[in-house]
Design a protein around this motif. Structure first.
Motif, PDB file in Angstrom:
ATOM      1  N   THR A  92       5.418   9.994   0.675  1.00 58.23           N
ATOM      2  CA  THR A  92       5.438  10.268  -0.804  1.00 58.23           C
ATOM      3  C   THR A  92       5.719  11.677  -0.939  1.00 58.23           C
ATOM      4  OG1 THR A  92       2.867  10.784  -0.303  1.00 58.23           O
ATOM      5  CG2 THR A  92       3.753   8.529  -0.830  1.00 58.23           C
ATOM      6  N   ILE A 126      -5.892   0.708  -1.081  1.00 53.79           N
ATOM      7  CA  ILE A 126      -5.323   1.083   0.088  1.00 53.79           C
ATOM      8  C   ILE A 126      -6.623   1.321   1.053  1.00 53.79           C
ATOM      9  CG2 ILE A 126      -4.226   3.141   1.181  1.00 53.79           C
ATOM     10  CD1 ILE A 126      -2.558   3.551  -1.143  1.00 53.79           C
ATOM     11  N   GLU A 175       0.616   6.442  -6.894  1.00 57.09           N
ATOM     12  CA  GLU A 175      -0.394   7.149  -6.998  1.00 57.09           C
ATOM     13  C   GLU A 175       0.054   8.632  -7.109  1.00 57.09           C
ATOM     14  OE1 GLU A 175      -4.492   8.717  -7.683  1.00 57.09           O
ATOM     15  OE2 GLU A 175      -3.391   6.689  -7.964  1.00 57.09           O
ATOM     16  N   ASP A 198       0.807  -1.174  -0.010  1.00 55.83           N
ATOM     17  CA  ASP A 198      -0.107   0.090  -0.042  1.00 55.83           C
ATOM     18  C   ASP A 198       0.966   1.324   0.129  1.00 55.83           C
ATOM     19  OD1 ASP A 198      -2.181  -1.331  -0.134  1.00 55.83           O
ATOM     20  OD2 ASP A 198      -2.708  -1.171   2.092  1.00 55.83           O
ATOM     21  N   ARG A 199       2.062   1.313   0.742  1.00 53.49           N
ATOM     22  CA  ARG A 199       2.983   2.530   0.634  1.00 53.49           C
ATOM     23  C   ARG A 199       3.383   2.600  -0.816  1.00 53.49           C
ATOM     24  NH1 ARG A 199       2.552   5.530   4.911  1.00 53.49           N
ATOM     25  NH2 ARG A 199       2.547   4.429   6.936  1.00 53.49           N
ATOM     26  N   ALA A 210       0.902   3.786  -2.858  1.00 52.09           N
ATOM     27  CA  ALA A 210       0.531   5.305  -2.394  1.00 52.09           C
ATOM     28  C   ALA A 210       1.729   6.279  -3.351  1.00 52.09           C
ATOM     29  CB  ALA A 210       0.685   5.582  -1.031  1.00 52.09           C
ATOM     30  N   ILE A 232      -4.344   9.580  -0.305  1.00 49.86           N
ATOM     31  CA  ILE A 232      -3.558   8.393   0.130  1.00 49.86           C
ATOM     32  C   ILE A 232      -2.116   8.895   0.481  1.00 49.86           C
ATOM     33  CG2 ILE A 232      -5.136   6.844  -0.612  1.00 49.86           C
ATOM     34  CD1 ILE A 232      -3.297   6.561  -3.027  1.00 49.86           C
ATOM     35  N   GLY A 233      -1.728  10.030   0.110  1.00 48.77           N
ATOM     36  CA  GLY A 233      -0.469  10.436   0.332  1.00 48.77           C
ATOM     37  C   GLY A 233       0.039  10.854   1.537  1.00 48.77           C
TER      38      GLY A 233
END
Length: 848
Positions: free
Chosen positions: A670, A303, A65, A58-59, A62, A620-621
């Motif tokens: 991020t 995420i 993204e 998920d990191r 992110a 999500i960042g």
């Protein structure tokens, strides 16, 4: 895939040390109970590792993204030659989904295949390829089965980019046929260097063909185009060139227009529901709804699903905070662009407020106001004086000159002036009052000049609009149209008026009015309140008019004025003077006002800027390590209702995953280097955890007598695909289309083979080629597996296409009976695949 020995027994499966973890000693003479115990330990440890790889993935997602959400400004030329600046994303959506997004969701499978090759000294293994094939079957059959059935009752979801879906679906089937060709047809039992490299080259080929299908480039290569009035490329008759080469812009303006119109419609509905709510609050609510309903990427849903499972809260709860911050930033940005800055409080500023006064000739004395703002704790001395305009000092007013002393704490001073009254007709006249100088220097603000208009109060007067043309924004609500009385102010006068349609229509753009305004004796100004209907139109420009009727005065006052007018000297009178001296009120020059309603520039600019921010995926960042560690140790409710406390399940999942959360909080945010540093570090962490998963999965299978191929398609494929399952489920429910939930499955399957197997086998083939050997890969039961998977894949794709008919209306959802029947059929196909592959691997049935 088998190893060419279908009659192998579980006794021949022996544990070997892995790349990271050694085998659990001893290996010989282990009791059955101990084997089962070891198997359970390996199983739960493997599940724990799957949680870890899901969190670090998920990191990674992110970071992807943030990278794919980067934007640039593009200058395009409108038909009138005017340049127009629009903001576009650097990454095409299809390309992003098939490259970085697919890599993000499939990184564990791909890395497992590559790591296994290295761990086995560049010899072929079953775990990596088996996981890729098993994951493909699970994605295509189980994930789509779940997505079909979770759609709310009475709703359907259709694939928007059908061409892209067909391209990726074709590649996903071809990928497995290609594996059979290179192992059983071109060079049986081995993989040559060119075969590995060609396998990998199909990855960019998949991306290019999908991009071509997305943009339908073939339609534009034989035609000339121009930009229409909305900024969209259209075919131009007789055009010699393409005015905008970048096909990325072909539908961009339409997308932006759709988002703008949705925002405007939402804001209008909110105003109707909350008529007394402040506009800033409504704009925040509209932006929040836009973020909730707006398109979201695969990364967002992935995420979102993982966070809810791990007790980390619901990403949707961040939207309210994001909406408020976006609106505040946009307002501040617009304020900076308009040059509006906050008033400096460092010094005092002295000025007239107001700067315009209208007085009657008979008023005698009156006052003008001088105010002070800023630092009022210091004394200020200001000099003032009057100046002639059309009014002359001595005959029309008394000249004045003096000094104002502002003591510490004083905010306001008044200047007293005097007007001279006479019986001679005079048109409206004016003079000025000026603030000349101040101590300390620099204390004067704007305005330093006040205008005083003197009205003759001996006559009825002329009535007119202050100006002919009025431009206003539709968000004004009520507009006060000023009507003035000049050349006299005597008597009570009734002035009729009415509104008239132009391009703006009564009942649509404004409320129709017809009535009267009454000027009392010595009253010089009145307003007509016009109600403008709020439509929140993005580009509005309409006209309507207000017409004044003939003014009327009471009979007694009219007779009195006429009698006085006869006493005046008739010589040297102009026509206008004679009308005024007769005492009757008359209309002036401007009796018809034109009202132009345009869109609010502030509203338009606000919409433009909010549309650019209408991407909930940016939620999500992370911007700092502090933010990441706070999130890691915080338990949040997985419910969308932010008022609910975390449940027991949320606390349990948080305790289970807090180790991984804190560990991977060390991954760079991020916000550093636009997500690229997070991208690199995250993929390294995925590789490390995946290497451990590979060892544990192999030890688990060897301990319980399960072949690596079976372990891969049943356990490892399931563990790596669970986060994608929940992501697709959430996407299916919340997205308007099926692309994010179904369309990405086929693309991901193709990418898994071309990257996971293509890279791993290319490396192994090159390594053996350098050492003068050949890279051996036993085809085993590949033909059997490929036949089952491809047959089921074609059947699934056929059913999905048939569901687009009028009977169902889309790939997902539809009538209750049909959607559950479809889901059951797809799930049954997956069970058949697992059972048949397992039986063939153990030699129970004969492959081919």
């Amino acid at each position: 895939m088998g190893d060419g020995h279908p009659n192998v027994t579980t006794d021949t499966i022996r544990c070997t040390d892995g790349l990271v973890l050694p085998c659990w000693q001893p290996l010989d003479d282990v009791a059955l109970v101990d084997k089962i115990g070891r198997g359970l330990v390996y199983f739960f440890f493997m599940a724990f590792l799957f949680i870890g790889v899901s969190i670090v993935s998920d990191r990674f997602m992110a970071a992807i993204e943030v990278i794919t959400s980067q934007e640039r400004e593009v200058s395009i030329r409108k038909p009138n030659g005017e340049k127009h600046i629009i903001v576009v994303r650097l990454w095409n959506e299809t390309v992003a989904n098939l490259t970085l997004m697919a890599l993000g969701s499939s990184a564990p499978e791909i890395l497992l295949s590559v790591i296994e090759i290295y761990a086995r000294n560049f010899t072929a293994g079953e775990l990596g390829p088996g996981t890729i094939v098993g994951s493909a079957a699970y994605n295509l059959l189980v994930i789509i089965a779940i997505c079909v059935s979770v759609i709310p009752k009475g709703e359907v979801r259709r694939i928007k980019h059908l061409g892209v879906f067909f391209v990726t679906a074709t590649w996903s089937v071809f990928a497995y046929v290609w594996l059979y060709l290179i192992l059983c047809f071109f060079s049986p039992g081995e993989v040559e260097i060119w075969e590995g490299l060609v396998t990998f080259s199909f990855f960019p080929a998949t991306v290019i063909t999908a991009y071509a299908a997305d943009r339908k480039i073939h339609k534009y290569m034989k035609k000339d185009y121009r930009m229409n009035r909305r900024g969209v490329i259209v075919q131009a008759e007789g055009a010699d060139n393409l005015e905008m080469v970048n096909t990325e812009l072909l539908v961009l303006d339409d997308v932006h227009e759709d988002i703008k119109q949705e925002y405007i419609t939402t804001l209008k509905e909110l105003r109707q529901q909350h008529p007394h709510t402040d506009i800033d609050v409504l704009e925040k609510m509209a932006h929040e709804i836009l973020l909730n309903k707006g398109p979201k990427s695969r990364a967002f849903y992935r995420i979102q699903a993982t966070r809810k499972l791990m007790g980390s809260g619901d990403l949707m709860r961040r939207i309210s905070e994001r909406a408020q911050s976006d609106l505040s930033e946009v307002k501040a940005e617009l304020q900076r662009e308009s040059g509006v800055t906050e008033f400096s409080q460092s010094g005092a500023k002295v000025f007239f407020d107001p700067s315009k006064y209208t007085v009657l000739e008979s008023c005698g004395h009156f006052e003008v106001t001088v105010v002070r703002t800023g630092n009022i704790d210091i004394p200020v001395v200001v000099e003032y004086g009057t100046e002639d305009g059309t009014a002359q000092a001595g005959s029309d007013y008394v000249k004045a000159k003096g000094t104002l002393h502002f003591q510490a704490g004083e905010k306001e001073k008044r200047i007293t002036l005097e007007v001279i009254d006479d019986d001679v007709f005079e048109p409206d006249e004016h003079f000025y009052v000026r603030l000349c100088s101040a101590q300390p220097p620099g204390s004067l603000g704007s305005p330093v000049l006040a205008t005083v208009i003197i009205l003759d109060d001996d006559h009825g007067g002329l009535f007119k609009f202050e100006s002919q043309n009025h431009e206003l924004v539709e968000s004004v609500g009520t507009y006060e149209l000023k009507v003035v009385r000049c050349s006299g102010a005597r008597g009570r006068v009734i002035l009729p008026f009415r509104t008239e349609d132009g391009t703006g229509k009564a009942g649509k753009e404004y409320e129709e009015q017809e009535g009267e305004i009454i000027f009392e004796n010595n009253e010089s100004e009145k307003v007509i309140s016009l109600t403008i209907i709020e439509e929140d139109s993005y580009e509005k420009d309409v006209l309507f008019y207000v017409q004044l009727g003939e003014p009327q005065m009471s009979g007694d006052e009219e007779a009195s004025l006429a009698a006085e007018a006869e006493k005046k000297r008739p010589d040297e009178r102009t026509e206008r003077e004679r009308i005024a001296l007769m005492g009757k009120p008359r209309l002036g020059e401007i009796t018809r006002a034109q009202i132009r309603i345009k869109e609010s520039k502030e509203f338009k600019n606000t919409v433009d800027k909010l549309v650019q921010r209408a991407n909930a995926s940016l939620l999500i960042g992370t911007s700092s390590w502090k933010e990441q560690f706070i999130e890691a140790v915080t338990v949040s409710s997985s419910d969308e209702d932010d008022k609910k406390e975390p449940s027991r399940l949320d606390y349990f999942m948080h305790c289970l995953t807090v180790f991984w959360k804190i560990l991977f909080a060390f991954v760079p945010p991020t916000g550093i280097f636009k997500g690229y540093l997070c991208f690199v570090v995250s993929i390294f962490c995925i590789g490390v955890v995946t290497a451990v998963i590979g060892d544990v999965a192999s030890h688990f299978g060897a301990t319980l007598g399960i072949r690596d191929g079976v372990t891969a398609i049943v356990f490892v494929a399931l563990g790596t695909s669970i986060p994608d399952t929940f992501a697709s489920k959430v996407a299916a429910i919340h997205d308007k289309h099926a692309d994010a939930s179904v369309g990405n499955v086929t693309g991901s399957n193709a990418v898994n083979v071309f990257l996971g197997i293509g890279v791993a086998w290319s490396i192994a083939a090159i390594y053996h080629g350098i050492h003068g050997n050949t890279f051996k890969v036993d085809p085993g039961s590949l033909a059997f597996s490929v036949t089952i998977f491809c047959t089921e894949a074609v059947l699934v794709i056929f059913i999905l296409v048939m569901r687009r008919s009028k009977i169902v209306g889309g790939e997902l959802g539809g009538p209750q009976c049909l959607k559950y029947l479809t889901s059951s059929a797809f799930f049954a196909l997956w069970v058949v695949y697992l059972v048949m592959s397992t039986l063939e691997a153990y030699g129970v049935i004969q492959g081919f």
